[in-house]
Design an enzyme around this catalytic site. Structure first.
Site, PDB file in Angstrom:
ATOM      1  CG  HIS A 349      25.686  71.879 -41.610  1.00  0.00           C
ATOM      2  ND1 HIS A 349      26.656  71.375 -40.772  1.00  0.00           N
ATOM      3  CD2 HIS A 349      25.003  72.784 -40.876  1.00  0.00           C
ATOM      4  CE1 HIS A 349      26.558  71.937 -39.583  1.00  0.00           C
ATOM      5  NE2 HIS A 349      25.559  72.800 -39.614  1.00  0.00           N
ATOM      6  CG  ASP A 353      30.223  70.803 -38.161  1.00  0.00           C
ATOM      7  OD1 ASP A 353      29.332  70.288 -38.861  1.00  0.00           O
ATOM      8  OD2 ASP A 353      31.039  70.147 -37.484  1.00  0.00           O
TER       9      ASP A 353
END
Length: 376
Positions: A349, A353
Site C-alpha cells: 500500500h 492504493d
C-alpha cells in the site's frame, strides 16, 4: 597428491553453506563426476560432484555443519595417501565427533525418516548400520514419539525463508484483495491447444502458463504494479522479471524468468517447467533466483481457494492462484456450468492504493475470461 573438495560459493552474498548429507564415507572409492555430498545455502540446494577419481581420504565437515565458501570439506586421493592440509580450519581445535559407519542406502532412509544416526545400533560388519537396522528402529521411534517431543534443527533454507517473510511483513504495508475469474473458455482453449503444443513443441500448456501470461500483459498495462519501494523511492521497471514460486520438500524457491514480456506463451510455458524442475533438483544458480519484479504463486494443487500471499521483498505485488472448481453460473439469463479460478492479490500500500491494484487484478481477470487476448 590429495585433491581438496571445497564448499562452493553459490552467489556473491553467500556467507555460509551447510553439508546436508554425505553420499560417501571415508575409505570409499569415487569416480570423477560422481555425487559425493549435498549442500544447501539460502534457497539453493545442490549436489557436490567429485573433481577426481580416487578414495575419500578424510571428511572435514560433518553433516549439518555450516562453513564459509572455500572451506575444505573433504580430501580425495590414493588409497593409503596421507593428507597434508595447507591451512588448518578455525574450528580444527574442536574435538572431532566419531563418525558412525552407515551404508549410503541406510543413511538416506534415516534422513528421510528424520532418524538420528547416532541413536542407531549397527549390526553389519564392523558395526556398520544397515538398511535392516533402520527398518528395525522405525517402529521403536514411533513408540517414543507418543511420549516425546522432537526437536529438529532448522536448515539454512528454512532460516532464510523465515527471515525474508518476517522482513516482508515488518517493512511493508500489505493488503490482499480477491476476485474470481470464470475460466470456462480458457479451459476449453487449453484443451484445444494442447494437442498441437505437445505434438509441435513437446510442451503441455497448464493453467499456470496462461495465468503467467495474463499477469505479464497486465503488468505492461499497469506498470505501477511492476515496481518496488526502496528508501522512500518507488522504482518502476520497464521489463517484467517474473518470479514463479516452487514448493520443495524442504522449503520454497522462487526462480525468476528474466524479460518474460519477450516470451511467447509456448516459450513461457517451457521456461516455467524448466525452472520448476531445476528448483526441485536443487540445480538453480544464484542468478536464477534474484531480480524478480513480481511473483506468482499457485496453491491450487492443494485444494486452497483464496489465501493471503506474502510479498517477496522488495516487490510491490504477488498474485496467488487457488484451485479451480465448477459451479452454476448465469450466461445471458441461462443457468449453466462454469469453471471458476480464485485469485488473491497482495500489494504494498506504500506503492499504490486499492483502486489501481483492483484495476490491475480486473485486467488479469479480463484476460483469463477472454483468453484469445492472451494469444494475440
Amino acid at each position: 597428491m590429495a585433491v581438496e573438495v571445497v564448499m562452493p560459493k553459490l552467489g556473491m552474498s553467500m556467507k555460509e553453506g551447510t553439508v546436508s548429507v554425505w553420499n560417501k564415507e571415508v575409505g570409499e572409492t569415487v569416480n570423477k563426476g560422481e555425487s559425493i555430498a549435498s549442500i544447501n545455502s539460502e534457497k539453493i540446494e545442490m549436489e557436490i560432484e567429485s573433481p577426481a577419481e580416487g578414495t575419500i581420504l578424510d571428511i572435514k565437515v560433518p553433516e549439518g555443519e555450516g562453513v564459509p565458501p572455500g572451506t575444505v570439506i573433504c580430501y580425495i586421493g590414493e588409497g593409503n595417501e596421507q593428507v597434508k592440509e595447507k591451512k588448518a580450519r578455525d574450528n580444527q581445535s574442536k574435538p572431532k565427533k566419531e563418525r558412525k559407519k552407515i551404508s549410503p542406502v541406510a543413511r538416506k532412509m534415516a534422513n528421510s525418516a528424520n532418524l538420528d544416526i547416532d541413536t542407531l545400533v549397527g549390526t553389519g560388519p564392523g558395526g556398520r548400520i544397515t538398511k535392516e537396522d533402520v527398518l528395525h528402529a522405525l517402529p521403536e521411534r514411533e513408540e517414543k514419539k507418543q511420549n516425546e517431543t522432537e526437536h529438529q534443527p532448522i536448515n539454512m533454507m528454512r532460516k532464510t525463508i523465515a527471515s525474508r517473510m518476517m522482513e516482508s511483513l515488518q517493512t511493508s504495508a500489505q493488503l490482499t484483495i480477491t476476485m474470481k475469474a470464470d475460466v470456462t473458455k480458457l479451459t476449453n482453449l487449453q484443451q484445444q491447444l494442447n494437442e498441437t503444443a505437445i505434438a509441435r513443441y513437446d510442451t503441455k500448456l497448464t493453467i499456470t502458463d496462461f495465468v503467467a501470461k495474463a499477469v505479464i500483459l497486465s503488468l505492461l498495462e499497469h506498470p505501477a504494479m511492476n515496481s518496488q519501494y526502496h528508501n522512500g523511492v518507488v522504482e518502476t521497471f520497464e521489463n517484467v522479471h517474473l518470479g514463479i514460486a516452487a514448493a520443495l520438500d524442504n522449503g520454497l524457491a522462487v526462480p525468476v524468468i528474466q524479460h518474460a514480456e519477450r516470451l511467447t506463451l509456448i516459450e513461457l510455458a517451457k521456461s516455467i517447467k524448466l525452472y520448476g524442475q531445476k528448483a526441485r533438483e536443487g540445480k538453480l544458480l544464484h542468478d536464477e533466483i534474484k531480480g524478480s519484479t513480481f511473483t506468482l504463486t499457485n496453491l491450487g494443487a492443494y485444494g486452497v481457494e483464496h489465501f493471503t500471499p506474502i510479498l517477496n521483498p522488495p516487490e510491490a505485488g504477488i498474485l496467488g492462484v487457488g484451485t479451480m472448481y465448477d459451479t452454476p453460473v448465469y450466461r445471458e439469463d441461462e443457468l449453466c456450468k462454469g469453471t471458476i479460478l480464485p485469485l488473491s492479490l497482495t500489494f504494498d500500500h506504500r506503492v499504490l492504493d486499492g483502486a489501481p491494484a483492483s484495476a490491475f487484478l480486473s485486467t488479469i481477470k479480463a484476460h483469463l475470461e477472454k483468453p484469445i487476448s492472451i494469444l494475440l
